[in-house]
Design an enzyme around this catalytic site. Structure first.
Site, PDB file in Angstrom:
ATOM      1  N   GLU A  45      -5.018  -7.759  -2.359  1.00 34.48           N
ATOM      2  CA  GLU A  45      -4.711  -7.732  -3.792  1.00 34.48           C
ATOM      3  C   GLU A  45      -3.554  -8.679  -4.131  1.00 34.48           C
ATOM      4  OE1 GLU A  45      -3.660  -4.172  -7.038  1.00 34.48           O
ATOM      5  OE2 GLU A  45      -3.389  -3.825  -4.880  1.00 34.48           O
ATOM      6  N   LYS A 112      -9.191  -4.945 -12.275  1.00 39.14           N
ATOM      7  CA  LYS A 112      -8.847  -3.608 -11.786  1.00 39.14           C
ATOM      8  C   LYS A 112      -8.953  -2.589 -12.921  1.00 39.14           C
ATOM      9  CE  LYS A 112      -5.275  -1.468  -8.865  1.00 39.14           C
ATOM     10  NZ  LYS A 112      -4.012  -1.741  -8.143  1.00 39.14           N
ATOM     11  N   CYS A 164      -7.775  -1.538  -4.720  1.00 40.23           N
ATOM     12  CA  CYS A 164      -6.678  -0.638  -4.334  1.00 40.23           C
ATOM     13  C   CYS A 164      -6.766   0.712  -5.032  1.00 40.23           C
ATOM     14  CB  CYS A 164      -5.325  -1.322  -4.578  1.00 40.23           C
ATOM     15  SG  CYS A 164      -3.976  -0.577  -3.618  1.00 40.23           S
ATOM     16  N   LYS A 197       0.003   7.623   6.245  1.00 50.70           N
ATOM     17  CA  LYS A 197      -0.844   7.171   5.136  1.00 50.70           C
ATOM     18  C   LYS A 197      -2.158   6.563   5.611  1.00 50.70           C
ATOM     19  CE  LYS A 197      -0.359   4.690   0.748  1.00 50.70           C
ATOM     20  NZ  LYS A 197       0.505   3.780  -0.032  1.00 50.70           N
ATOM     21  N   GLU A 489      23.093  11.878   3.314  1.00 50.87           N
ATOM     22  CA  GLU A 489      24.389  11.560   2.709  1.00 50.87           C
ATOM     23  C   GLU A 489      24.228  11.115   1.266  1.00 50.87           C
ATOM     24  OE1 GLU A 489      26.416  10.036   6.922  1.00 50.87           O
ATOM     25  OE2 GLU A 489      25.858   8.586   5.363  1.00 50.87           O
TER      26      GLU A 489
END
Length: 658
Positions: A45, A112, A164, A197, A489
């Site tokens: 992409e 897309k 995607c 993932k 932290e």
């Protein structure tokens, strides 16, 4: 009659707006695919521009250059079918598109449909989703091309796209493509790394190929593209619910191609056996072209076994490889001449130093010495190095900066680790500088400073005095200074601004302290693939984490100042990731830690929420960090929270009364 076609998925290490280098990687992948006899190749992409161009997507120059380089790519596609990603301006709207090119001719552009707008993704800011059926036209060099909701019939092979995010939604485009009898779905992606993932990607690729009765080709970006996101590659090719090939992940390469042979007759047979059918009018959505695919002889070695090497790591190895790649790419793409680390002998700085050394060893292992040095071509001082140890001496600079509150244990750990890693090490005593600040301030305020009245100020001045010295080394070396603060932290502000937060990159700001300590023990005792271990980490792992900023008689530890790290991380997950109230956090913690008194849990929850709210301004000032999972606290890309707020006052009162 057999109908066998070799398809390929490319992974590319691109850089936003680096036109020529991105072009060279694209051409390199096309030529590699050609050598492997690939007929249909899917590239990632937005690979022409780079995915992470941010507001540069608005610039006319970006659109013009993308089109210029698309046309430069076209001649390299002779006797191949290639998809390539780019932004496309249509009727004054910008679309995230995939261009399909066949045998040196642009066929059209698919836009897309579903834009990624959650987490680190911000696509709806720049792009418009293609929500309508049908297409528009775009004129390129005097010729009109279709753009929109398209599929292609290329030499009798029907090709569709899911770009995607399109594949991550329930109403994915593959459902509609199925009704057109699509043979092959290409998925050009820019899917960032996160722990575990790959398994999610494999599920939607396998399920898409099974449910739609197609072959499925998934391509991805690779490396640290724009600074924060790390892309892990991991190309996938599947057919009718079976995985044919899986590419190498987290590689140091500029590009790579994974290929497999698909049998179109078997693909179509699966659709015949599905029986369900809707008559669909394509309305001109199909672009057709004649194309002759190279013949693949039946006696060729067709059966493909999925390549699992480098694809399925335990979390510790995923972390190691993602961090090595992220650090290496950040350094070289910023043209930094190595790394500088304030090595305290504690867990955080030791972990970062180890990762910097490891990227040299693993980079050389994969690329070879010459290939590794070529990627650092601008760093002339290392070009004559003969091995990893010589490179490490020039590439990594560390300094232990002592005050009167520093101990022999931490100094010994820092020195032993630096020696084991063969990195440059300096021992600086900064106590005189700290004492001089005491004198100057005491003179100004007319009284003596004391630990009873000035605890925080006396601690912070020691941490801040370390910053100018370590920056000095970074400037001398023209190197990248790495900040050493971690996510635990950051959550509670247990870090000194302009002290341990100083740096151009904060690589572990997305990693909790409890996991980091676990990883260090793993690296000491087990190691990468059970081989690469760093035994000198025992000097670090034997310690309790401590800032060493109070006098030794105070016996300061991080967990004494805060709370046990595993509890802190549990509260952070509940309160920040899962958005639980203080009372809800208590109820969950009581189930997980039944041995701990309710009053103690309440005290820790109260402390966490108060410190979280007070310290958002610190998180806003952190150097860029890597995104590694959904617990990231980076306010610029993932976890937004107001700098000023009510501080959960009512909610904490409810907790007290509960």
């Amino acid at each position: 009659m057999l109908r066998l076609i070799r398809v390929g998925a490319a992974v590319l290490n691109q850089t936003p707006l680096d036109w020529e280098k991105n072009f060279q990687h694209i051409i390199g992948a096309i030529e590699q695919a050609r050598k492997e006899k690939v007929s249909i190749l899917c590239l990632p992409e937005l690979c022409i521009t780079g995915y992470g161009c941010e507001d540069a997507f608005y610039a006319n120059n970006t659109h013009e250059k993308a089109m210029e380089y698309l046309q430069k790519i076209v001649p390299y596609t002779k006797n191949m079918v290639v998809s390539v990603g780019l932004p496309l301006l249509v009727q004054n709207k910008l679309f995230n598109c995939a261009a399909l090119i066949a045998n040196g001719e642009i066929l059209g552009f698919v836009a897309k449909k579903f834009l990624a707008g959650n987490g680190i993704h911000y696509e709806p800011r720049w792009f418009t989703a293609w929500t309508q059926k049908g297409f528009a036209f775009i004129n390129i060099a005097g010729k009109e091309y279709k753009v929109g909701d398209l599929y292609f019939n290329v030499g009798g092979v029907k090709i569709g796209f899911e770009i995607c995010e399109d594949a991550w939604v329930a109403n994915r485009p593959g459902r509609a493509l199925y009704h057109y009898g699509i043979d092959l779905i290409l998925n050009p992606s820019a899917s960032h790394f996160a722990f575990g993932k790959l398994e999610v990607r494999k599920r939607f690729v396998l399920e898409g190929s099974r449910a739609f009765g197609v072959s499925y080709v998934y391509a991805n970006l690779l490396g640290n593209e724009a600074g924060r996101a790390i892309y892990d590659g991991g190309a996938l090719i599947a057919n009718n619910g079976s995985l044919l090939a899986i590419g190498e992940r987290l590689s140091f390469k500029d590009f790579d191609v994974t290929s497999a042979i698909i049998d179109l007759n078997l693909t179509r047979l699966s659709q015949i056996q599905m029986h369900s059918f809707d008559v669909v009018e394509d309305g001109g959505n199909c672009v057709e072209i004649d194309f002759d695919y190279p013949e693949i002889l039946p006696e060729a070695n067709h059966p493909q076994e999925a390549t699992w090497e480098h694809s399925k790591y335990i979390k510790e190895e995923e972390f190691t490889r993602a961090m090595m790649l992220g650090l290496f790419d950040y350094m070289r793409k910023s043209f930094s001449r190595g790394f500088v680390i304030s090595l305290s002998g504690g867990a955080d700085s030791s972990a970062i130093t180890c990762l910097c050394r490891m990227l040299i060893d693993f980079g050389i292992q994969e690329l070879g010495l010459e290939g590794f040095l070529q990627k650092l071509f601008y760093f002339k001082e290392i070009q004559n190095c003969q091995n990893a140890d010589e490179i490490a001496q020039k590439l990594i600079t560390t300094a232990y900066q002592a005050t009167e509150n520093s101990g022999e244990v931490t100094f010994n750990a820092a020195q032993k680790l630096a020696q084991a890693l063969n990195v440059e090490f300096h021992h600086l005593n900064i106590d005189k500088i700290v004492k001089e600040y005491h004198r100057i301030v005491e003179e100004a305020i007319g009284r003596k400073l004391s630990w009873q009245t000035d605890d925080v100020a006396l601690q912070n001045i020691q941490a801040r005095v370390r910053a100018p010295g370590i920056w000095f080394f970074a400037n001398l070396k023209n190197a990248l200074l790495l900040a050493t603060s971690n996510r635990s932290e950051a959550a509670v502000g247990y870090a000194t601004m302009d002290g341990d937060t100083s740096g151009g990159l904060s690589p572990i700001a997305g990693i909790d302290k409890d996991y980091l300590r676990q990883w260090l023990r793993w690296l000491e005792k087990e190691g990468v693939e059970g081989k690469y271990k760093i035994s000198a980490l025992r000097y670090v792992n034997e310690q309790q984490p401590t800032a060493e900023l109070r006098p030794k008689e105070h016996k300061q530890t991080d967990e004494g100042d805060l709370m046990p790290y595993h509890i802190l991380d549990d509260i952070e997950e509940l309160a920040i990731r899962d958005k639980r109230s203080p009372v809800e956090c208590l109820l969950f913690l009581e189930q997980k830690h039944p041995q701990t008194e309710r009053s103690q849990l309440k005290a820790w929850i109260d402390k966490f929420f108060k410190l979280w709210c007070r310290n958002q301004w610190k998180r806003e000032r952190y150097a860029p960090s890597f995104h590694l999972d959904d617990k990231n606290l980076d306010p610029k890309t993932w976890c937004r929270f107001p700098i000023l707020s009510g501080g959960f006052a009512k909610e904490l009162q409810d907790l007290k009364d509960f």
